[in-house]
Structure formats: C-alpha cells, structure tokens
Write an enzyme that holds these catalytic residues in place. Structure first.
Site, PDB file in Angstrom:
ATOM      1  N   TYR A   1      -7.990 -42.749 -11.376  1.00 15.93           N
ATOM      2  CA  TYR A   1      -8.616 -42.135 -10.191  1.00 15.93           C
ATOM      3  C   TYR A   1     -10.009 -42.724  -9.983  1.00 15.93           C
ATOM      4  O   TYR A   1     -10.386 -43.087  -8.861  1.00 15.93           O
ATOM      5  CB  TYR A   1      -8.698 -40.623 -10.394  1.00 15.93           C
ATOM      6  CG  TYR A   1      -9.501 -39.873  -9.355  1.00 15.93           C
ATOM      7  CD1 TYR A   1      -8.924 -39.497  -8.136  1.00 15.93           C
ATOM      8  CD2 TYR A   1     -10.837 -39.531  -9.585  1.00 15.93           C
ATOM      9  CE1 TYR A   1      -9.661 -38.806  -7.183  1.00 15.93           C
ATOM     10  CE2 TYR A   1     -11.579 -38.842  -8.635  1.00 15.93           C
ATOM     11  CZ  TYR A   1     -10.985 -38.481  -7.440  1.00 15.93           C
ATOM     12  OH  TYR A   1     -11.722 -37.807  -6.500  1.00 15.93           O
TER      13      TYR A   1
ATOM     14  N   SER B   1     -16.209 -40.890  -4.880  1.00 18.20           N
ATOM     15  CA  SER B   1     -16.391 -39.869  -5.912  1.00 18.20           C
ATOM     16  C   SER B   1     -17.434 -40.330  -6.921  1.00 18.20           C
ATOM     17  O   SER B   1     -17.577 -41.542  -7.171  1.00 18.20           O
ATOM     18  CB  SER B   1     -15.068 -39.638  -6.653  1.00 18.20           C
ATOM     19  OG  SER B   1     -15.282 -38.831  -7.808  1.00 18.20           O
TER      20      SER B   1
HETATM   21  P1  NAP Z   1      -7.933 -31.203  -1.635  1.00 16.81           P
HETATM   22  O1  NAP Z   1      -8.590 -29.880  -1.485  1.00 16.81           O
HETATM   23  O2  NAP Z   1      -6.914 -31.406  -2.696  1.00 16.81           O
HETATM   24  O3  NAP Z   1      -7.306 -31.604  -0.209  1.00 16.81           O
HETATM   25  C1  NAP Z   1      -6.656 -32.841  -0.082  1.00 16.81           C
HETATM   26  C2  NAP Z   1      -6.379 -33.097   1.370  1.00 16.81           C
HETATM   27  O4  NAP Z   1      -5.832 -34.408   1.526  1.00 16.81           O
HETATM   28  C3  NAP Z   1      -5.372 -32.126   1.951  1.00 16.81           C
HETATM   29  O5  NAP Z   1      -5.752 -31.863   3.293  1.00 16.81           O
HETATM   30  C4  NAP Z   1      -4.058 -32.930   1.929  1.00 16.81           C
HETATM   31  O6  NAP Z   1      -3.115 -32.517   2.922  1.00 16.81           O
HETATM   32  C5  NAP Z   1      -4.605 -34.314   2.253  1.00 16.81           C
HETATM   33  N1  NAP Z   1      -3.766 -35.453   1.869  1.00 16.81           N
HETATM   34  C6  NAP Z   1      -3.439 -35.890   0.630  1.00 16.81           C
HETATM   35  N2  NAP Z   1      -2.688 -37.006   0.717  1.00 16.81           N
HETATM   36  C7  NAP Z   1      -2.541 -37.273   2.042  1.00 16.81           C
HETATM   37  C8  NAP Z   1      -1.855 -38.284   2.772  1.00 16.81           C
HETATM   38  N3  NAP Z   1      -1.158 -39.245   2.152  1.00 16.81           N
HETATM   39  N4  NAP Z   1      -1.894 -38.239   4.117  1.00 16.81           N
HETATM   40  C9  NAP Z   1      -2.585 -37.263   4.775  1.00 16.81           C
HETATM   41  N5  NAP Z   1      -3.270 -36.294   4.131  1.00 16.81           N
HETATM   42  C10 NAP Z   1      -3.234 -36.305   2.786  1.00 16.81           C
HETATM   43  O7  NAP Z   1      -9.011 -32.370  -1.843  1.00 16.81           O
HETATM   44  P2  NAP Z   1     -10.616 -32.351  -1.854  1.00 16.81           P
HETATM   45  O8  NAP Z   1     -11.065 -31.926  -3.187  1.00 16.81           O
HETATM   46  O9  NAP Z   1     -11.132 -31.719  -0.634  1.00 16.81           O
HETATM   47  O10 NAP Z   1     -10.876 -33.933  -1.795  1.00 16.81           O
HETATM   48  C11 NAP Z   1     -11.168 -34.628  -0.595  1.00 16.81           C
HETATM   49  C12 NAP Z   1     -11.694 -35.993  -0.973  1.00 16.81           C
HETATM   50  O11 NAP Z   1     -12.867 -35.820  -1.792  1.00 16.81           O
HETATM   51  C13 NAP Z   1     -10.723 -36.833  -1.806  1.00 16.81           C
HETATM   52  O12 NAP Z   1     -10.794 -38.174  -1.416  1.00 16.81           O
HETATM   53  C14 NAP Z   1     -11.245 -36.659  -3.236  1.00 16.81           C
HETATM   54  O13 NAP Z   1     -10.895 -37.727  -4.052  1.00 16.81           O
HETATM   55  C15 NAP Z   1     -12.731 -36.574  -2.971  1.00 16.81           C
HETATM   56  N6  NAP Z   1     -13.490 -35.914  -4.046  1.00 16.81           N
HETATM   57  C16 NAP Z   1     -13.268 -34.612  -4.380  1.00 16.81           C
HETATM   58  C17 NAP Z   1     -14.015 -34.029  -5.409  1.00 16.81           C
HETATM   59  C18 NAP Z   1     -13.840 -32.595  -5.849  1.00 16.81           C
HETATM   60  O14 NAP Z   1     -14.470 -32.193  -6.850  1.00 16.81           O
HETATM   61  N7  NAP Z   1     -13.043 -31.795  -5.165  1.00 16.81           N
HETATM   62  C19 NAP Z   1     -14.974 -34.793  -6.085  1.00 16.81           C
HETATM   63  C20 NAP Z   1     -15.169 -36.106  -5.707  1.00 16.81           C
HETATM   64  C21 NAP Z   1     -14.424 -36.662  -4.689  1.00 16.81           C
HETATM   65  P3  NAP Z   1      -2.084 -31.268   2.646  1.00 16.81           P
HETATM   66  O15 NAP Z   1      -2.919 -30.009   2.733  1.00 16.81           O
HETATM   67  O16 NAP Z   1      -1.104 -31.359   3.760  1.00 16.81           O
HETATM   68  O17 NAP Z   1      -1.513 -31.477   1.290  1.00 16.81           O
END
Ligand code: NAP
Length: 250
Positions: A159, A145
């Site tokens: 985080y 991130s």
């Molecule tokens: P999201 O929409 O909240 O989706 C999270 C995903 O992770 C879901 O598929 C969830 O499964 C799964 N998950 C969480 N804990 C898990 C575990 N213990 N085992 C298996 N699956 C698990 O997240 P996102 O925003 O796409 O983020 C994806 C990645 O990008 C993360 O690492 C986040 O830190 C990073 N990121 C995001 C942003 C942003 O602005 N969104 C920015 C920087 C970095 P369920 O659907 O079953 O709950």
C-alpha cells in the site's frame, strides 16, 4: 451568470471523499460523487448536499477500468458540462501483513487498485481541461498517504509503495501540464477516522496508534477535505507539484 464549477471526486461515497464532496458543494461546486458499489452511501451524500442547497449527482464507476472512466466522463459532460476539478481519492487497503507473506494476487490488487484510477481519471480530465485540447484549465488533487513517507513496515509495504507512485505521478504530471493551465497537487493524510482501517483488519487502528503521533490524536476526514479544497481552489493559484502532509505531526 458565471457557470458553476464542476468537481469530480472519486470514491466519494464514504470517508475522505464524502467529506470532500460536502465541502466542495458548500463552496458552490456541482459535485459528482463517484463510488464503486455502495450506492446507498453515495445517495446519502448526494441527498445531504441537496438538502443543504447544493448540487450533486452520484455516478457508479469502477475507476480502475478505462471503459468505465470514459463512460463516467461522458456522463458528466452530458449532464453537468466540462469538469474544472478532479480529486483522485478512491483507494483500497487489505489486511496487515509482513512483507514476506505478501503474494502476487495481493500485491497486484493493491498496486493496480490504488494507482490505475489516478492515471486514468487524470488522462480524461486533462483531455477536458487542457488548453491544448481547447479547455479552460483546471486543477487535480491526488490523495496519497503518509505511508509513502514511512513505508508502512510490518503492515502494508505494498500500500505504501502504491502511494509512493502517486507522489511521483504528482511531481511528473504537475510539470507536464503546468503550461496547459492545469495544476496538480497532493495531500498525504496520516491516521484518519474512516472505514478503511476495518478493511485493513483493524477498525480501531487509529485509536491504537494515535498516542504515538506528536498531536496524539487521529484526524477527521473534514480536516483532510479542507486541505484538498484549498489546493484545488484559486487560493492556491501558484501552487503545483506540491504536497500537504496531514498527519498530526508525523
Ligand atoms: P474509505 O472510507 O474506505 O472509502 C473508500 C472509497 O473509495 C469509497 O467511496 C469506495 O466506494 C471508493 N472506491 C474504492 N475503490 C473504488 C473503485 N475502484 N472505483 C470507484 N470507487 C472506489 O477510504 P478513505 O479512508 O476515505 O480513503 C480515501 C483515500 O485516502 C484513499 O486513497 C486512501 O488510501 C487515502 N488515505 C486514507 C487514510 C486513512 O487513514 N483513512 C490515510 C491516508 C490516506 P464504495 O463505498 O462504493 O465501496
């Protein structure tokens, strides 16, 4: 006929992981859509991929638990064959908080929730891909991130620190397994439109903050997926230990 490549994407039921799963499937990969509890969302991703002529299966596993990671890799091995690509993407966010208000339970939850799975899944992927273990090589992409660079003050330093650990994992592991035919790279997204911000207590966080970015807009999960795909693909064959920042100029 050449064997189709297999990609495991952790946390692929929603957001960045789901967009990445769709993109890899579009490029001909057999995709394993891992998820924690939202089987409806995971099945929707798989159904959409299959409807578009691709191949995918959904596998539930808490990737922060080694026994479940081992079972996940066993299932992939028996149903799809050995994996070629691992995308470490599953992550969690909790409510925005000043540093002094963080407590042991919350810090532990964020640090373990965002770090453990990257280590565990990489370990089992290396045992499959590494030439030291008789494998054909492969590629790992870690989703970190922009917070690892900004530190996320007044929001989530815990985080941000967990993502700093992912950056360091990328640097060290890339060097350790480079001679074993495995490349390890990393993307660092900024403000991306996904469900994650609701978990942080502010569903509209991207829209509130986007004007502060040089590009003055939030990013889409598909824009992050393109960078992940490029790093994992042979187009990036000489890149390892590298980072792509996808943060609208932040
Ligand atoms: P999201 O929409 O909240 O989706 C999270 C995903 O992770 C879901 O598929 C969830 O499964 C799964 N998950 C969480 N804990 C898990 C575990 N213990 N085992 C298996 N699956 C698990 O997240 P996102 O925003 O796409 O983020 C994806 C990645 O990008 C993360 O690492 C986040 O830190 C990073 N990121 C995001 C942003 C942003 O602005 N969104 C920015 C920087 C970095 P369920 O659907 O079953 O709950």
């Amino acid at each position: 006929m050449a064997k189709k490549k297999v990609a495991l994407i952790t946390g692929a039921s929603r957001g960045i992981g789901a967009a990445t799963a769709r993109l890899f499937a579009k490029h001909g990969y057999i995709v394993c859509v891992n998820y924690l509890s939202n089987n409806c969302a995971a099945n929707n991703v798989v159904d959409e991929i299959i409807l578009n002529g691709g191949s995918a299966i959904a596998i539930q596993a808490d990737v922060n638990k080694e026994s479940e990671v081992q079972a996940l890799f066993d299932t992939i091995s028996s149903q799809l064959g050995s994996i070629d690509v691992l995308i470490n993407n599953a992550g969690i966010l909790r409510a925005q908080s000043r540093f002094v208000d963080l407590n042991e339970e919350r810090i532990t939850q964020i640090l373990t929730g965002n770090i453990l799975s990257y280590f565990l899944c990489s370990k089992y992927a290396i045992q499959t891909m590494s030439s030291d273990f008789g494998g054909n090589g492969g590629s790992i992409v870690n989703v970190s991130s922009a917070a690892s660079r900004t530190g996320a003050p007044n929001e989530y330093i815990d985080y941000a620190a967990s993502k700093g650990a992912i950056d360091t994992l990328t640097i060290g592991l890339a060097k350790e397994v480079a001679a074993q035919g495995i490349r390890v790279n990393c993307v660092r997204p900024g403000l991306i439109y996904t469900d994650m911000h609701a978990d942080g207590g502010e569903p509209n966080r991207v829209d509130r903050l986007k004007s502060k970015l040089p590009m003055q807009r939030g990013g889409e999960p598909e824009e992050v997926a393109e960078a992940i795909y490029w790093l994992a693909s042979n187009k990036a064959s000489y890149a390892t230990g590298n980072f792509i920042d996808l943060a609208g100029g932040l």
